[in-house]
Design an enzyme around this catalytic site. Structure first.
Site, PDB file in Angstrom:
ATOM      1  N   GLN A 109       0.835  -1.201   0.000  1.00 36.12           N
ATOM      2  CA  GLN A 109       0.000   0.000   0.000  1.00 36.12           C
ATOM      3  C   GLN A 109       0.869   1.250   0.000  1.00 36.12           C
ATOM      4  O   GLN A 109       1.290   1.733   1.047  1.00 36.12           O
ATOM      5  CB  GLN A 109      -0.960   0.007   1.192  1.00 36.12           C
ATOM      6  CG  GLN A 109      -1.947   1.140   1.078  1.00 36.12           C
ATOM      7  CD  GLN A 109      -3.038   1.080   2.109  1.00 36.12           C
ATOM      8  OE1 GLN A 109      -3.101   0.211   2.949  1.00 36.12           O
ATOM      9  NE2 GLN A 109      -3.917   2.054   2.036  1.00 36.12           N
ATOM     10  N   PHE A 110       1.122   1.778  -1.200  1.00 36.15           N
ATOM     11  CA  PHE A 110       2.009   2.933  -1.333  1.00 36.15           C
ATOM     12  C   PHE A 110       1.438   4.176  -0.670  1.00 36.15           C
ATOM     13  O   PHE A 110       2.186   5.084  -0.298  1.00 36.15           O
ATOM     14  CB  PHE A 110       2.340   3.195  -2.805  1.00 36.15           C
ATOM     15  CG  PHE A 110       1.292   3.955  -3.559  1.00 36.15           C
ATOM     16  CD1 PHE A 110       1.432   5.318  -3.771  1.00 36.15           C
ATOM     17  CD2 PHE A 110       0.167   3.317  -4.066  1.00 36.15           C
ATOM     18  CE1 PHE A 110       0.469   6.026  -4.469  1.00 36.15           C
ATOM     19  CE2 PHE A 110      -0.792   4.004  -4.766  1.00 36.15           C
ATOM     20  CZ  PHE A 110      -0.649   5.376  -4.968  1.00 36.15           C
ATOM     21  N   THR A 111       0.126   4.241  -0.466  1.00 34.45           N
ATOM     22  CA  THR A 111      -0.466   5.444   0.129  1.00 34.45           C
ATOM     23  C   THR A 111       0.001   5.670   1.564  1.00 34.45           C
ATOM     24  O   THR A 111      -0.091   6.796   2.062  1.00 34.45           O
ATOM     25  CB  THR A 111      -2.007   5.396   0.089  1.00 34.45           C
ATOM     26  OG1 THR A 111      -2.458   4.255   0.816  1.00 34.45           O
ATOM     27  CG2 THR A 111      -2.509   5.332  -1.345  1.00 34.45           C
TER      28      THR A 111
END
Length: 154
Positions: A86-88
């Site tokens: 999850q890059f966020t």
């Protein structure tokens, strides 16, 4: 333009009774009791940092022991792990009204490191399920507690 890079690899972990990831209507990973782990990778992250994070995750005591205290890790609780990229999690959110994803590791590098960390986790813990890197995932979970922690390794 000057912006500060996030220096820590991040894992948002949730103790769950069950969790699953669905991509295009298909379940790609599913666990019963265990840990749902959202993993954020930044530009400065390395395999060594990731291995330290996974080692900590596997030993992190957030499951109830025989006395009802958080004394057991995921292995002792006989749980599973659902590991989702999850890059966020790496977004800068301090300024403005839109997240800045500049600190996130570029996708090609992040996918390679994520896969190395999945392999490392599976080497040390056999009950690992995963999401699909960079896919539009639907994540379903029943948080147990709720119990949620943010782990960081610098």
């Amino acid at each position: 333009i000057f912006f500060t890079f996030i220096k820590a690899m991040r894992a948002l972990i949730q103790r769950v009774l069950e969790a699953k990831v669905v991509v295009d209507g298909q379940i790609t990973g599913e666990i019963q009791q265990g840990l749902l782990v959202f993993l954020g990778l930044g530009k400065a992250d390395t395999l060594e940092k990731g291995q330290k994070l996974i080692d900590k995750l596997l030993k992190y005591r957030i499951f109830d022991d025989e006395n009802g205290k958080m004394g057991w890790n995921v292995t002792q609780a006989q749980g599973g792990i659902l590991l989702v990229s999850q890059f966020t999690l790496m977004a800068q959110t301090q300024k403005g009204l839109r997240p800045d994803f500049g600190p996130a590791m570029p996708p090609a590098e992040a996918e390679a490191l994520y896969q190395q960390l999945v392999d490392y986790t599976r080497l040390h813990f056999p009950q690992v399920q995963v999401g699909v890197f960079a896919a539009d995932m639907k994540v379903y979970l029943v948080n147990d507690g709720p119990v949620t922690f943010n782990l960081e390794i610098e």
